[in-house]
Design a protein around this motif. Structure first.
Motif, PDB file in Angstrom:
ATOM      1  N   ARG A 303       0.944  -0.818   0.083  1.00 48.78           N
ATOM      2  CA  ARG A 303       0.029  -0.075  -0.095  1.00 48.78           C
ATOM      3  C   ARG A 303       1.266   1.138  -0.137  1.00 48.78           C
ATOM      4  O   ARG A 303       0.686   1.659  -0.924  1.00 48.78           O
ATOM      5  N   LEU A 304       1.473   1.108   0.553  1.00 43.81           N
ATOM      6  CA  LEU A 304       2.868   2.569   0.725  1.00 43.81           C
ATOM      7  C   LEU A 304       4.065   2.467  -0.325  1.00 43.81           C
ATOM      8  O   LEU A 304       3.770   3.635  -0.990  1.00 43.81           O
ATOM      9  N   ASN A 305       4.032   1.612  -0.948  1.00 42.14           N
ATOM     10  CA  ASN A 305       4.559   1.247  -2.045  1.00 42.14           C
ATOM     11  C   ASN A 305       4.627   1.578  -4.293  1.00 42.14           C
ATOM     12  O   ASN A 305       4.687   1.226  -4.903  1.00 42.14           O
ATOM     13  N   VAL A 306       3.335   2.340  -3.856  1.00 42.93           N
ATOM     14  CA  VAL A 306       2.980   2.591  -4.207  1.00 42.93           C
ATOM     15  C   VAL A 306       3.342   3.530  -6.096  1.00 42.93           C
ATOM     16  O   VAL A 306       3.484   3.204  -7.103  1.00 42.93           O
ATOM     17  N   PHE A 307       3.868   4.672  -5.531  1.00 44.72           N
ATOM     18  CA  PHE A 307       5.243   5.575  -6.104  1.00 44.72           C
ATOM     19  C   PHE A 307       6.595   5.017  -5.602  1.00 44.72           C
ATOM     20  O   PHE A 307       6.655   6.003  -4.753  1.00 44.72           O
ATOM     21  N   PRO A 308       7.975   4.304  -5.576  1.00 46.93           N
ATOM     22  CA  PRO A 308       8.952   4.650  -4.984  1.00 46.93           C
ATOM     23  C   PRO A 308       9.380   5.257  -5.672  1.00 46.93           C
ATOM     24  O   PRO A 308       9.856   4.841  -6.296  1.00 46.93           O
ATOM     25  N   ILE A 309      10.889   6.097  -4.030  1.00 45.19           N
ATOM     26  CA  ILE A 309      11.041   7.250  -4.902  1.00 45.19           C
ATOM     27  C   ILE A 309      12.444   6.248  -4.794  1.00 45.19           C
ATOM     28  O   ILE A 309      13.416   7.080  -3.531  1.00 45.19           O
ATOM     29  N   PRO A 310      13.599   6.223  -4.489  1.00 46.76           N
ATOM     30  CA  PRO A 310      14.511   5.513  -3.865  1.00 46.76           C
ATOM     31  C   PRO A 310      15.651   6.344  -4.607  1.00 46.76           C
ATOM     32  O   PRO A 310      16.263   7.405  -5.252  1.00 46.76           O
ATOM     33  N   LEU A 311      16.937   6.936  -3.376  1.00 53.05           N
ATOM     34  CA  LEU A 311      17.604   8.151  -3.191  1.00 53.05           C
ATOM     35  C   LEU A 311      19.145   8.281  -2.493  1.00 53.05           C
ATOM     36  O   LEU A 311      19.159   6.897  -1.897  1.00 53.05           O
ATOM     37  N   PRO A 312      20.048   8.059  -3.811  1.00 50.85           N
ATOM     38  CA  PRO A 312      21.389   7.650  -3.983  1.00 50.85           C
ATOM     39  C   PRO A 312      21.739   8.466  -2.345  1.00 50.85           C
ATOM     40  O   PRO A 312      20.960   9.051  -1.740  1.00 50.85           O
ATOM     41  N   ALA A 313      22.717   7.646  -1.843  1.00 51.52           N
ATOM     42  CA  ALA A 313      23.620   7.926  -0.901  1.00 51.52           C
ATOM     43  C   ALA A 313      24.863   8.928  -1.664  1.00 51.52           C
ATOM     44  O   ALA A 313      24.754   9.096  -2.812  1.00 51.52           O
TER      45      ALA A 313
END
Length: 463
Positions: A303-313
């Protein structure tokens, strides 16, 4: 918009009458029997309007009005009095009252006066929010960088900002998850509505449900009055749930229902309330691993992972270090009354060679220190904190056995790397172990274990 009104009168029947007359879907009424009780409610709750009697035992209306104007200067107060003389009315207005009503009062007249006072309060809140947004402008717009990995983040933000989809921001601690969340809100279709941030790891487990959904008076020990939760505070706006991976399993089911049905139920209140919020969640944990370990609900994850945005280190976007550093130097320098033209090549090289375990947050702290100690308009290498250089291994050949760079002793090599990160984090946090643990993304317990294993004595670290 929801509002909280506090009615102060030593007559319980009048308090009940006003509570009944004023209570609506978007208004919650609190009551107090005297001035001192009223001040306690004001300290505990976010009150939008006070309606106070003029004559009360102990602290009377004029005294309460004076105290409110001193401690809560922008809170409107309507004074009630059965002794409605022109003198009392004029005196109350001179002392800062928004308006007054005479007992016995007409309900329609009361509604008009209350509506005007709440409109006044909303204008003040909007002005405060606008000032806060201006203050945060530099921080929000510090989504600086042109590296390929960060361009993907900016493209994702641009794609999702106008939608109401639930967003999951992932990445190491300090990578700027809250800044991205604020940027999405600021440039989206809810920009003129509240942005409410909650750190799920910072609130005690026993209070988290009440914090999220609110509670009714008497629902538990210490619930001395009704209170709205963060979901209602963010109604029509954005709710940012930081460190969502730390949320207890028992509460996850209720969060899931709130996301699915947009309905919440305050603690101790069987009445359901509809909410319209856009949820952005963030975590530095691998939630799929947490799901596999039965630490996080699978249905909530999807439900939370509808639109994931991974942020790079930051170490994955080295070309962004220089523009980020210049941005922070300009922003922080202006705040301190200094102007900087940039960084020396040696300073930029030193920053590019560092691993930045604390990511953007650590870089900002580093530049802030440099702007304080720098004597010229160019930030030099010697202006940077010493730990940037101490963290570089003095002789990496001691860890290898041949020209191929294979460690002669893998355990020793790993321990050296681990020690480097821990020392850097301790230097950055000025020896505060809890903050250092957070910088490198491990628990305090694990951090203490590593200190003991590696023989690191915090009190001997040069700061």
């Amino acid at each position: 918009m929801t509002h909280n009104i506090l009615v102060v009168d030593d007559e319980p029947k009048l308090c009940d009458l006003l509570a009944s007359a004023l209570s609506q879907n978007d208004i919650t009424v609190f009551t107090a029997s005297n001035g001192l009780h009223a001040l306690k409610v004001l300290e505990a709750e976010d009150i939008d309007l006070v309606i106070s009697d003029w004559r009360m035992p102990g602290m009377d209306g004029p005294q309460l009005l004076a105290e409110i104007k001193n401690r809560f200067p922008q809170l409107p107060v309507i004074v009630m009095t059965a002794y409605s003389t022109v003198k009392n009315a004029v005196q109350s207005m001179r002392n800062g009252a928004f308006d007054y009503i005479a007992k016995p009062f007409d309900i329609d007249e009361l509604d008009i006066t209350v509506s005007k006072a709440l409109q006044f309060r909303d204008i003040l809140k909007d002005n405060q929010r606008m000032r806060a947004e201006l203050d945060e402008h530099q921080q929000i717009d510090s989504l600086v960088g042109d590296s390929p990995s960060f361009r993907q983040v900016l493209q994702a933000v641009d794609s999702v900002r106008e939608s109401n989809a639930t967003i999951l921001l992932t990445g190491e601690s300090g990578t700027g998850k809250e800044m991205v969340a604020r940027a999405i809100h600021k440039h989206g279709n809810r920009a003129d509505k509240p942005f409410v941030a909650v750190n799920c790891a910072a609130i005690p487990e026993g209070l988290l449900e009440s914090e999220m959904f609110g509670h009714r008076k008497g629902a538990f020990t210490g619930a001395v009055s009704d209170r709205i939760g963060r979901f209602q505070q963010a109604d029509k706006g954005t709710l940012f749930l930081d460190e969502i991976g730390e949320m207890p399993l028992a509460l996850q089911a209720k969060i899931l229902r709130a996301l699915q049905e947009r309905i919440i139920e305050p603690v101790g209140d069987p009445r359901e309330r509809k909410v319209d919020v856009r949820v952005i969640a963030a975590t530095n944990k691998n939630l799929l691993d947490a799901v596999a370990n039965k630490e996080f609900r699978e249905d909530l994850y999807y439900r939370l992972n509808v639109f994931p945005i991974p942020l790079p280190a930051l170490r994955e976007r080295l070309e962004d270090i220089a523009p980020l550093a210049r941005h922070f130097a300009n922003t922080l320098g202006s705040a301190a009354g200094k102007r900087f033209s940039g960084f020396s090549p040696e300073a930029l090289q030193a920053m590019a060679s560092y691993s930045w375990p604390g990511n953007i947050r650590e870089l900002q702290n580093c530049v802030e220190r440099a702007t304080i100690v720098a004597s010229g308009t160019v930030i030099e290498e010697q202006d940077l904190p010493a730990y940037l250089f101490a963290s570089q291994p003095a002789d990496s050949s001691a860890l290898t056995s041949d020209v191929n760079g294979v460690p002669a002793d893998l355990e020793a090599a790993l321990a050296e790397v681990e020690k480097t990160y821990i020392l850097a984090a301790l230097q950055q946090s000025n020896g505060v172990q809890a903050a250092a643990a957070q910088l490198i993304g491990i628990s305090e317990r694990s951090f203490w274990y590593r200190l003991k294993k590696l023989g690191i004595h915090v009190d001997k670290i040069v700061r």
